[in-house]
Design a protein around this motif. Structure first.
Motif, PDB file in Angstrom:
ATOM      1  N   HIS A 245       0.867  -1.178   0.000  1.00 39.93           N
ATOM      2  CA  HIS A 245       0.000   0.000   0.000  1.00 39.93           C
ATOM      3  C   HIS A 245       0.904   1.229   0.000  1.00 39.93           C
ATOM      4  CE1 HIS A 245      -3.552   2.411   0.915  1.00 39.93           C
ATOM      5  NE2 HIS A 245      -2.752   3.115   1.698  1.00 39.93           N
TER       6      HIS A 245
ATOM      7  N   HIS B 196      -7.081   1.937   7.329  1.00 36.42           N
ATOM      8  CA  HIS B 196      -7.342   2.847   6.214  1.00 36.42           C
ATOM      9  C   HIS B 196      -8.423   2.227   5.345  1.00 36.42           C
ATOM     10  CE1 HIS B 196      -6.675   5.716   3.001  1.00 36.42           C
ATOM     11  NE2 HIS B 196      -6.532   4.699   2.151  1.00 36.42           N
ATOM     12  N   SER B 197      -9.553   2.921   5.196  1.00 37.30           N
ATOM     13  CA  SER B 197     -10.682   2.434   4.393  1.00 37.30           C
ATOM     14  C   SER B 197     -11.105   1.028   4.808  1.00 37.30           C
ATOM     15  CB  SER B 197     -10.342   2.459   2.902  1.00 37.30           C
ATOM     16  OG  SER B 197     -10.090   3.776   2.472  1.00 37.30           O
ATOM     17  N   GLY B 198     -11.124   0.775   6.109  1.00 36.47           N
ATOM     18  CA  GLY B 198     -11.588  -0.498   6.624  1.00 36.47           C
ATOM     19  C   GLY B 198     -10.574  -1.628   6.579  1.00 36.47           C
ATOM     20  N   ARG B 199      -9.357  -1.357   6.119  1.00 33.01           N
ATOM     21  CA  ARG B 199      -8.320  -2.397   6.048  1.00 33.01           C
ATOM     22  C   ARG B 199      -7.181  -2.039   6.994  1.00 33.01           C
ATOM     23  NH1 ARG B 199      -8.653  -6.203   3.153  1.00 33.01           N
ATOM     24  NH2 ARG B 199      -7.203  -6.921   1.660  1.00 33.01           N
TER      25      ARG B 199
ATOM     26  N   THR C 171      -1.142  -4.299   3.217  1.00 28.88           N
ATOM     27  CA  THR C 171      -2.456  -4.660   3.738  1.00 28.88           C
ATOM     28  C   THR C 171      -2.315  -6.035   4.374  1.00 28.88           C
ATOM     29  OG1 THR C 171      -3.146  -5.735   1.689  1.00 28.88           O
ATOM     30  CG2 THR C 171      -3.660  -3.385   1.914  1.00 28.88           C
TER      31      THR C 171
END
Length: 187
Positions: A12, A55-58, A19
């Motif tokens: 990422h 970040h964004s659910g991850r 991730t």
């Protein structure tokens, strides 16, 4: 005892973050900065978590010594393994570690033997017990409260109340096509 707690996914960004696919109910404990984790394959580790953020659910992690995208990509698909005391129990009352459930005998509420748990499959919507029957075949049992009514670690058994057709072939399947054929209707 060693437990798999995550699998490293893709890189990422360009600063070495990755991730991770979390495989523990306690990521804040097992995947915290400073944690040193063994790896599979072993040659890739051990890895020490430097930072972690969502970040964004991850969940994104950065490991000590990994500073760029190439280093992060080289870690892809590696399993992260934590050392856990075998006597340690999860915080929640009705929570279990996979190793506690493995090899439990599975019986129905009326005492019929179903088999033993040989694997726990963690799916996005629910967990499944893979139960090996005495004849060697397998049956999948959703690990949900409505079906798994009791886990008795002292007796080494899981008690289930399966809906029709889950563990036997006696389920009746009805479809609108069958009823129209029976009455002689044709389209």
């Amino acid at each position: 005892m060693q437990l798999v707690v995550a699998r490293i996914g893709r890189a990422h960004g360009i600063k070495g973050e990755v991730t991770v696919e979390v495989r523990t109910d306690e990521p804040e404990l097992r995947l915290a900065p400073g944690a040193v984790l063994a790896t599979d394959p072993a040659a890739a580790g051990p890895l020490t978590i430097e930072t972690g953020r969502v970040h964004s659910g991850r969940l994104l992690l950065r490991f000590e010594g990994v500073r760029d995208r190439n280093g992060a990509e080289a870690l892809r698909n590696i399993l992260l393994i934590a050392e856990v005391d075998p006597e340690e129990l999860p915080e929640g009352e009705d929570e279990y570690y996979d190793h506690q459930l493995m090899d439990l005998d599975v019986v129905t509420v009326d005492g019929r033997e179903v088999g033993r748990i040989t694997e726990i499959s963690h799916l996005p919507s629910q967990d499944l017990f893979v139960v090996e029957r005495p004849d060697g075949s397998e049956v999948y049992v959703p690990f949900v409260e409505e079906i798994v009514t009791e886990i008795d670690l002292a007796e080494q058994r899981a008690v289930i109340d399966p809906p029709p057709g889950l563990i036997d072939d006696r389920a009746e399947i009805a479809s609108s096509r069958d009823s129209s054929e029976a009455s002689g209707d044709e389209a």
